[in-house]
Design a protein around this motif. Structure first.
Motif, PDB file in Angstrom:
ATOM      1  N   ILE A  32      29.541  39.746  36.538  1.00 61.41           N
ATOM      2  CA  ILE A  32      29.431  39.802  34.975  1.00 61.41           C
ATOM      3  C   ILE A  32      30.858  38.935  34.608  1.00 61.41           C
ATOM      4  N   GLY A  33      30.818  37.734  34.033  1.00 63.59           N
ATOM      5  CA  GLY A  33      31.920  36.958  33.979  1.00 63.59           C
ATOM      6  C   GLY A  33      32.703  36.770  35.288  1.00 63.59           C
ATOM      7  N   PRO A  34      34.072  37.179  35.604  1.00 64.80           N
ATOM      8  CA  PRO A  34      34.776  37.178  36.574  1.00 64.80           C
ATOM      9  C   PRO A  34      34.636  38.304  37.495  1.00 64.80           C
ATOM     10  N   PHE A  35      34.045  39.548  36.701  1.00 64.52           N
ATOM     11  CA  PHE A  35      34.167  40.855  37.345  1.00 64.52           C
ATOM     12  C   PHE A  35      32.915  41.109  38.549  1.00 64.52           C
ATOM     13  N   GLY A  61      41.513  37.266  47.548  1.00 61.19           N
ATOM     14  CA  GLY A  61      40.773  36.405  46.759  1.00 61.19           C
ATOM     15  C   GLY A  61      40.215  37.127  45.388  1.00 61.19           C
ATOM     16  N   LEU A  62      40.953  38.183  45.028  1.00 60.35           N
ATOM     17  CA  LEU A  62      40.668  39.180  43.849  1.00 60.35           C
ATOM     18  C   LEU A  62      41.894  39.991  43.489  1.00 60.35           C
ATOM     19  N   SER A  63      41.606  40.237  42.151  1.00 64.74           N
ATOM     20  CA  SER A  63      42.627  41.384  41.550  1.00 64.74           C
ATOM     21  C   SER A  63      41.804  42.555  41.286  1.00 64.74           C
ATOM     22  N   MET A  93      46.483  44.783  40.915  1.00 63.17           N
ATOM     23  CA  MET A  93      47.118  44.129  41.967  1.00 63.17           C
ATOM     24  C   MET A  93      46.237  43.081  42.318  1.00 63.17           C
ATOM     25  N   VAL A  94      46.919  41.820  42.586  1.00 60.89           N
ATOM     26  CA  VAL A  94      46.454  40.485  42.868  1.00 60.89           C
ATOM     27  C   VAL A  94      46.638  40.365  44.188  1.00 60.89           C
ATOM     28  N   ALA A  95      45.505  40.216  44.879  1.00 63.29           N
ATOM     29  CA  ALA A  95      45.569  40.148  46.261  1.00 63.29           C
ATOM     30  C   ALA A  95      45.737  38.746  46.738  1.00 63.29           C
ATOM     31  N   GLY A  96      45.456  37.682  46.027  1.00 63.59           N
ATOM     32  CA  GLY A  96      45.531  36.412  46.552  1.00 63.59           C
ATOM     33  C   GLY A  96      45.223  35.965  47.890  1.00 63.59           C
ATOM     34  N   LYS A  97      46.168  35.563  48.646  1.00 65.25           N
ATOM     35  CA  LYS A  97      45.913  35.080  49.951  1.00 65.25           C
ATOM     36  C   LYS A  97      45.852  36.359  51.055  1.00 65.25           C
ATOM     37  N   GLY A  98      46.287  37.507  50.630  1.00 64.88           N
ATOM     38  CA  GLY A  98      46.174  38.672  51.405  1.00 64.88           C
ATOM     39  C   GLY A  98      47.079  39.793  51.104  1.00 64.88           C
ATOM     40  N   VAL A  99      46.590  40.910  51.008  1.00 64.97           N
ATOM     41  CA  VAL A  99      47.304  42.135  50.911  1.00 64.97           C
ATOM     42  C   VAL A  99      46.740  43.208  51.286  1.00 64.97           C
ATOM     43  N   ILE A 122      37.978  48.614  39.857  1.00 62.22           N
ATOM     44  CA  ILE A 122      37.283  47.318  39.466  1.00 62.22           C
ATOM     45  C   ILE A 122      37.766  45.939  40.085  1.00 62.22           C
ATOM     46  N   TRP A 123      37.018  45.240  40.693  1.00 60.33           N
ATOM     47  CA  TRP A 123      37.346  43.907  41.410  1.00 60.33           C
ATOM     48  C   TRP A 123      37.310  42.991  40.394  1.00 60.33           C
ATOM     49  N   VAL A 124      38.087  41.931  40.192  1.00 56.83           N
ATOM     50  CA  VAL A 124      37.999  40.574  39.488  1.00 56.83           C
ATOM     51  C   VAL A 124      38.015  39.500  40.289  1.00 56.83           C
ATOM     52  N   ALA A 125      37.278  38.622  40.419  1.00 56.73           N
ATOM     53  CA  ALA A 125      37.641  37.301  41.311  1.00 56.73           C
ATOM     54  C   ALA A 125      38.663  36.500  40.599  1.00 56.73           C
ATOM     55  N   LEU A 126      39.412  36.025  41.507  1.00 61.13           N
ATOM     56  CA  LEU A 126      40.239  34.887  41.156  1.00 61.13           C
ATOM     57  C   LEU A 126      39.733  33.670  40.884  1.00 61.13           C
ATOM     58  N   PRO A 127      40.356  32.673  40.118  1.00 61.16           N
ATOM     59  CA  PRO A 127      39.936  31.449  39.823  1.00 61.16           C
ATOM     60  C   PRO A 127      40.209  30.667  41.227  1.00 61.16           C
ATOM     61  N   LYS A 128      39.103  29.491  41.570  1.00 57.83           N
ATOM     62  CA  LYS A 128      39.149  28.959  43.090  1.00 57.83           C
ATOM     63  C   LYS A 128      41.055  28.606  43.188  1.00 57.83           C
ATOM     64  N   THR A 129      41.258  28.347  42.088  1.00 61.25           N
ATOM     65  CA  THR A 129      43.126  27.546  42.525  1.00 61.25           C
ATOM     66  C   THR A 129      43.944  28.648  42.721  1.00 61.25           C
ATOM     67  N   LEU A 130      43.421  29.804  42.405  1.00 62.36           N
ATOM     68  CA  LEU A 130      44.394  30.929  42.665  1.00 62.36           C
ATOM     69  C   LEU A 130      44.115  31.881  43.980  1.00 62.36           C
ATOM     70  N   GLU A 131      43.097  31.405  44.625  1.00 61.31           N
ATOM     71  CA  GLU A 131      42.717  32.279  45.684  1.00 61.31           C
ATOM     72  C   GLU A 131      43.459  32.262  46.921  1.00 61.31           C
ATOM     73  N   ASP A 132      44.491  31.537  46.891  1.00 56.87           N
ATOM     74  CA  ASP A 132      45.524  31.398  47.898  1.00 56.87           C
ATOM     75  C   ASP A 132      46.993  31.745  47.450  1.00 56.87           C
ATOM     76  N   SER A 133      46.977  32.417  46.264  1.00 54.01           N
ATOM     77  CA  SER A 133      48.269  32.701  45.672  1.00 54.01           C
ATOM     78  C   SER A 133      48.850  33.648  46.350  1.00 54.01           C
ATOM     79  N   MET A 134      50.294  34.100  46.104  1.00 57.36           N
ATOM     80  CA  MET A 134      50.918  35.059  46.484  1.00 57.36           C
ATOM     81  C   MET A 134      50.578  36.299  45.748  1.00 57.36           C
ATOM     82  N   PRO A 135      50.429  37.578  46.869  1.00 52.68           N
ATOM     83  CA  PRO A 135      50.178  38.671  46.238  1.00 52.68           C
ATOM     84  C   PRO A 135      51.000  39.097  45.209  1.00 52.68           C
ATOM     85  N   GLU A 136      50.600  39.984  44.050  1.00 54.78           N
ATOM     86  CA  GLU A 136      51.361  40.587  43.084  1.00 54.78           C
ATOM     87  C   GLU A 136      50.904  41.943  42.848  1.00 54.78           C
ATOM     88  N   PHE A 137      51.768  42.677  42.009  1.00 51.28           N
ATOM     89  CA  PHE A 137      51.440  44.138  41.905  1.00 51.28           C
ATOM     90  C   PHE A 137      52.066  44.143  40.189  1.00 51.28           C
TER      91      PHE A 137
END
Length: 291
Positions: A32-35, A61-63, A93-99, A122-137
């Motif tokens: 549903i959207g990015p969810f 690949g998700l938050s 929590m932004v998982a990005g390339k791995g957390v 809840i998991w929110v998929a990241l945009p394709k360009t951010l799937e390999d981003s650095m993890p954040e919290f």
């Protein structure tokens, strides 16, 4: 949170302008959207014989968005984060390339007391360009979230934008998540207030949509943007969420989400080999399903 042992009831049905199912993904609607995933935690009683202990597990690949209605959770991750989350606040929590992370009942509450745990993971998929981003919290306290009242309904904007407000949760694509509680019958109008696909999770009470009554435990998904008005029955409690869908398909395996199946296969290999980013203070390990 891991979706180990998760069972999604395949009871989706079509009621006109809406699809109805229990949580997502369900058979007729994968996102549903990015969810891409919603897990309803509880309500369940937590105490000396049953504490919450979700061992270390991975994401890509998700938050993750943790939103509690009752109880407390201690979040720890491979970034070195240690954060207690209480009702009304948001763990993002932004998982990005791995957390990797764990979720447990805080030590301070393991004192013989008994309390209720209730909330949503809840998991929110990241945009394709951010799937390999650095993890954040990020942790956003309850008092930082926008709140307002319309008629007999109280609104809280948990994430994204809606109804002229913006949440401080640092999202990565156009989306929204709101919590709404009403005392008396309330006509909910989303037209021009929200953009993108719309889902309604009924936490308590019931709603009327397209002439049908839908009760708690279900998610109602609009098949069109700017859906028709929805009637909230008295003393209801809902979560409203959605946003702009991505152009690319998302693949999901266990706790991994990606637009690229090869990235999921690599994450599986790295997790089995324990070369995935791991927590320095937690030796627990949830193996891949079936291992």
């Amino acid at each position: 949170m891991s979706n180990i042992g998760m069972i999604i009831e395949e009871r989706s049905r079509d009621i006109g302008d809406f699809l109805v199912g229990r949580l997502i993904p369900f058979r007729k609607k994968r996102m549903i959207g990015p969810f891409i995933f919603i897990d309803h935690m509880g309500p369940t009683t937590v105490g000396p014989k049953h504490y919450m202990d979700v061992d270390q597990h991975p994401h890509i690949g998700l938050s993750t968005l943790t939103y509690l209605l009752e109880g407390e959770i201690l979040h720890e991750d491979s970034l070195g984060t240690k954060q207690r989350i209480r009702p009304g606040s948001v763990n993002w929590m932004v998982a990005g390339k791995g957390v990797s992370h764990s979720e447990r009942t805080p030590e301070a509450l393991r004192n013989g007391s008994v309390f209720t745990m209730h909330g949503y993971q809840i998991w929110v998929a990241l945009p394709k360009t951010l799937e390999d981003s650095m993890p954040e919290f990020h942790h956003i306290p309850a008092e930082a979230l926008p709140r307002w009242t319309e008629g007999t309904a109280d609104f809280t904007l948990v994430a994204g934008q809606g109804y002229g407000h913006e949440s401080p949760v640092p999202v990565h694509s156009p989306l929204f998540m709101l919590e709404i509680k009403n005392t008396e019958e309330f006509q909910l109008n989303t037209k021009d207030h929200l953009k993108g696909e719309i889902g309604i999770c009924i936490v308590k009470g019931a709603i009327e949509a397209c002439g049908e009554t839908v009760t708690e435990g279900n998610i109602v998904v609009s098949k069109v943007e700017d859906t028709c008005n929805t009637l909230l029955r008295p003393n209801s409690h809902i979560l409203l969420f959605g946003g702009e869908p991505f152009e690319e398909q998302r693949h999901i395996y266990w706790n991994f989400v990606s637009s690229d199946k090869e990235k999921i296969e690599q994450a599986k290999t790295d997790w089995e080999a324990k070369t995935f980013p791991m927590m320095s203070n937690d030796v627990s390990y949830v193996p891949l399903p079936g291992k």
